[in-house]
Design a protein around this motif. Structure first.
Motif, PDB file in Angstrom:
ATOM      1  N   LYS A  21       0.534  -1.393   0.011  1.00 17.16           N
ATOM      2  CA  LYS A  21       0.254   0.254  -0.157  1.00 17.16           C
ATOM      3  C   LYS A  21       0.721   1.329  -0.150  1.00 17.16           C
ATOM      4  CE  LYS A  21      -3.757  -2.255   2.369  1.00 17.16           C
ATOM      5  NZ  LYS A  21      -4.525  -2.712   3.569  1.00 17.16           N
ATOM      6  N   TRP A  22       0.733   2.654  -0.176  1.00 17.91           N
ATOM      7  CA  TRP A  22       1.099   3.872  -0.372  1.00 17.91           C
ATOM      8  C   TRP A  22       0.875   3.876   0.996  1.00 17.91           C
ATOM      9  CZ3 TRP A  22       4.370   5.169  -3.998  1.00 17.91           C
ATOM     10  CH2 TRP A  22       4.508   4.738  -5.071  1.00 17.91           C
ATOM     11  N   TYR A  23       1.707   4.725   1.046  1.00 20.95           N
ATOM     12  CA  TYR A  23       1.763   5.192   2.834  1.00 20.95           C
ATOM     13  C   TYR A  23       2.580   6.615   2.171  1.00 20.95           C
ATOM     14  CZ  TYR A  23      -0.066   1.141   4.789  1.00 20.95           C
ATOM     15  OH  TYR A  23       0.217   0.125   5.146  1.00 20.95           O
ATOM     16  N   VAL A  24       1.635   8.154   3.522  1.00 18.68           N
ATOM     17  CA  VAL A  24       2.856   9.048   3.134  1.00 18.68           C
ATOM     18  C   VAL A  24       3.652   9.902   4.489  1.00 18.68           C
ATOM     19  CG1 VAL A  24       1.443  11.484   3.331  1.00 18.68           C
ATOM     20  CG2 VAL A  24       0.218   9.525   2.434  1.00 18.68           C
ATOM     21  N   MET A  97       1.446   9.718   8.405  1.00 16.62           N
ATOM     22  CA  MET A  97       0.463  10.510   8.344  1.00 16.62           C
ATOM     23  C   MET A  97      -0.694   9.560   8.526  1.00 16.62           C
ATOM     24  SD  MET A  97       1.257  14.110   7.555  1.00 16.62           S
ATOM     25  CE  MET A  97      -0.507  14.241   7.532  1.00 16.62           C
ATOM     26  N   GLU A  98      -1.728  10.087   9.678  1.00 14.97           N
ATOM     27  CA  GLU A  98      -3.157   8.996   9.806  1.00 14.97           C
ATOM     28  C   GLU A  98      -4.166   9.975   9.513  1.00 14.97           C
ATOM     29  OE1 GLU A  98      -1.380   8.684  14.113  1.00 14.97           O
ATOM     30  OE2 GLU A  98      -0.669   7.840  14.094  1.00 14.97           O
ATOM     31  N   ARG A 103      -5.880   5.376  11.972  1.00 15.32           N
ATOM     32  CA  ARG A 103      -4.705   4.580  10.712  1.00 15.32           C
ATOM     33  C   ARG A 103      -3.692   5.142  10.351  1.00 15.32           C
ATOM     34  NH1 ARG A 103     -10.287   2.422  11.011  1.00 15.32           N
ATOM     35  NH2 ARG A 103     -10.022   4.149   8.929  1.00 15.32           N
ATOM     36  N   PHE A 104      -2.915   4.644   9.444  1.00  9.88           N
ATOM     37  CA  PHE A 104      -2.052   5.265   9.131  1.00  9.88           C
ATOM     38  C   PHE A 104      -3.006   5.510   7.552  1.00  9.88           C
ATOM     39  CE2 PHE A 104       1.554   2.846  11.760  1.00  9.88           C
ATOM     40  CZ  PHE A 104       2.051   4.562  11.920  1.00  9.88           C
ATOM     41  N   LEU A 105      -2.467   6.796   7.247  1.00  9.46           N
ATOM     42  CA  LEU A 105      -2.957   6.888   6.112  1.00  9.46           C
ATOM     43  C   LEU A 105      -3.040   6.329   4.922  1.00  9.46           C
ATOM     44  CD1 LEU A 105      -4.867   9.180   4.761  1.00  9.46           C
ATOM     45  CD2 LEU A 105      -3.127  10.745   4.527  1.00  9.46           C
ATOM     46  N   VAL A 106      -3.792   5.503   3.886  1.00  8.76           N
ATOM     47  CA  VAL A 106      -3.426   4.367   2.885  1.00  8.76           C
ATOM     48  C   VAL A 106      -4.064   5.426   1.643  1.00  8.76           C
ATOM     49  CG1 VAL A 106      -4.118   2.851   1.672  1.00  8.76           C
ATOM     50  CG2 VAL A 106      -3.679   1.923   4.331  1.00  8.76           C
ATOM     51  N   VAL A 107      -3.034   5.713   1.330  1.00 13.23           N
ATOM     52  CA  VAL A 107      -3.465   6.690  -0.398  1.00 13.23           C
ATOM     53  C   VAL A 107      -3.741   5.120  -1.454  1.00 13.23           C
ATOM     54  CG1 VAL A 107      -2.927   7.935  -2.751  1.00 13.23           C
ATOM     55  CG2 VAL A 107      -2.055   8.382   0.216  1.00 13.23           C
ATOM     56  N   PRO A 108      -5.186   5.108  -2.006  1.00 13.28           N
ATOM     57  CA  PRO A 108      -5.302   3.831  -2.863  1.00 13.28           C
ATOM     58  C   PRO A 108      -4.566   4.236  -4.483  1.00 13.28           C
ATOM     59  CG  PRO A 108      -7.336   5.414  -2.672  1.00 13.28           C
ATOM     60  CD  PRO A 108      -5.928   6.258  -1.921  1.00 13.28           C
ATOM     61  N   ASP A 109      -4.539   3.141  -5.309  1.00 16.98           N
ATOM     62  CA  ASP A 109      -3.450   2.623  -6.129  1.00 16.98           C
ATOM     63  C   ASP A 109      -3.700   4.106  -7.256  1.00 16.98           C
ATOM     64  OD1 ASP A 109      -1.627   1.280  -5.157  1.00 16.98           O
ATOM     65  OD2 ASP A 109      -2.491  -0.353  -5.573  1.00 16.98           O
ATOM     66  N   LEU A 159      -9.948  21.197 -10.796  1.00 21.40           N
ATOM     67  CA  LEU A 159      -9.920  20.498  -9.519  1.00 21.40           C
ATOM     68  C   LEU A 159     -10.742  18.908  -9.599  1.00 21.40           C
ATOM     69  CD1 LEU A 159     -11.991  23.492  -7.631  1.00 21.40           C
ATOM     70  CD2 LEU A 159      -9.549  23.637  -8.165  1.00 21.40           C
ATOM     71  N   ILE A 160      -9.526  17.964  -9.347  1.00 22.50           N
ATOM     72  CA  ILE A 160      -9.500  17.418  -9.275  1.00 22.50           C
ATOM     73  C   ILE A 160      -9.292  17.174  -8.056  1.00 22.50           C
ATOM     74  CG2 ILE A 160      -8.423  14.988  -9.673  1.00 22.50           C
ATOM     75  CD1 ILE A 160      -7.520  16.830 -12.629  1.00 22.50           C
ATOM     76  N   PRO A 161     -10.278  15.900  -7.466  1.00 24.75           N
ATOM     77  CA  PRO A 161      -9.924  15.937  -5.733  1.00 24.75           C
ATOM     78  C   PRO A 161      -9.438  14.899  -5.402  1.00 24.75           C
ATOM     79  CG  PRO A 161     -12.155  15.511  -6.669  1.00 24.75           C
ATOM     80  CD  PRO A 161     -11.807  16.156  -7.466  1.00 24.75           C
ATOM     81  N   MET A 162      -8.026  14.973  -4.255  1.00 26.38           N
ATOM     82  CA  MET A 162      -7.620  13.893  -3.462  1.00 26.38           C
ATOM     83  C   MET A 162      -8.092  13.419  -1.875  1.00 26.38           C
ATOM     84  SD  MET A 162      -5.236  13.279  -5.727  1.00 26.38           S
ATOM     85  CE  MET A 162      -5.595  13.327  -7.749  1.00 26.38           C
ATOM     86  N   HIS A 163      -8.873  12.335  -2.064  1.00 22.26           N
ATOM     87  CA  HIS A 163     -10.335  12.704  -1.691  1.00 22.26           C
ATOM     88  C   HIS A 163      -9.264  11.510   0.044  1.00 22.26           C
ATOM     89  CE1 HIS A 163     -13.455  13.543  -3.781  1.00 22.26           C
ATOM     90  NE2 HIS A 163     -13.101  12.381  -4.907  1.00 22.26           N
ATOM     91  N   ALA A 164      -8.219  10.852  -0.053  1.00 17.94           N
ATOM     92  CA  ALA A 164      -7.675  10.174   0.537  1.00 17.94           C
ATOM     93  C   ALA A 164      -6.506  11.440   1.253  1.00 17.94           C
ATOM     94  CB  ALA A 164      -6.657   9.266   0.113  1.00 17.94           C
TER      95      ALA A 164
END
Length: 188
Positions: A21-24, A97-98, A103-109, A159-164
């Motif tokens: 998974k991608w974390y920040v 980042m949480e 929980r650790f923030l996961v950014v979808p692929d 504008l393109i939202p980055m929800h995560a």
């Protein structure tokens, strides 16, 4: 019998692990590039989203790259105890980042792929605050197929939202390259 049991246990552990998974990672100010290089050197898959900006200097206007999300970079890994420890002890990393539940923030692929597409396209991008507007789809140029919101006060800005990340990315694009989403569904 025990060999079969341990083989099942091992295969069960692997399947529970799931995909990486991608974390920040949150870094010290202006340390994003150095931290990204360190993480790549340590064997992590790390990526820093860069935006091209125009800056005035003595020689006139020049283009330079700057982090799209200052102090943030993306790390793809299995977040196990040893990887977590290696990440947070990397010089320049402050923490991972949480999200709100802690929980650790996961950014979808899909969002990482979208961000990479935006950063690699020859368009002006920047962080922005979300504004209401008309939902549109890009029908021409390097960003064809993307959907977002066209601001009423800036019709050339998508504008393109980055929800995560709870952020938006603003893309400067020609009005003629966008059509309302409702028109897309009617024509297909």
């Amino acid at each position: 019998m025990e060999a079969g049991t341990s083989a099942r246990a091992i295969s069960h552990r692997v399947s529970v692990r799931g995909p990486m998974k991608w974390y920040v990672a949150y870094t010290r100010p202006r340390h994003e590039r150095a931290v990204c290089e360190r993480l790549l050197h340590e064997g992590f898959e790390a990526w820093l989203a860069l935006a091209i900006v125009s800056r005035r200097s003595n020689g006139g206007l020049r283009k330079t790259s700057t982090p799209l999300f200052p102090r943030h970079l993306f790390v793809r890994c299995y977040l196990e105890m040893y990887n977590h420890l290696a990440l947070i002890t990397t010089p320049g990393v402050i923490r991972l980042m949480e999200d709100e539940p802690g929980r650790f923030l996961v950014v979808p692929d899909e969002q990482i792929l979208l961000l990479r597409r935006l950063c690699e396209a020859d368009v002006t991008i920047e962080r922005a605050v979300y504004h209401a507007g008309q939902r549109v789809e890009v029908v021409g140029g390097p960003l064809a197929g993307l959907t977002g919101v066209m601001r009423k006060d800036r019709p050339s800005e998508l504008l393109i939202p980055m929800h995560a990340l709870k952020e938006c990315v603003a893309v400067t694009i020609g009005e003629t390259q966008m059509i309302p989403v409702s028109d897309v569904s009617e024509s297909s």
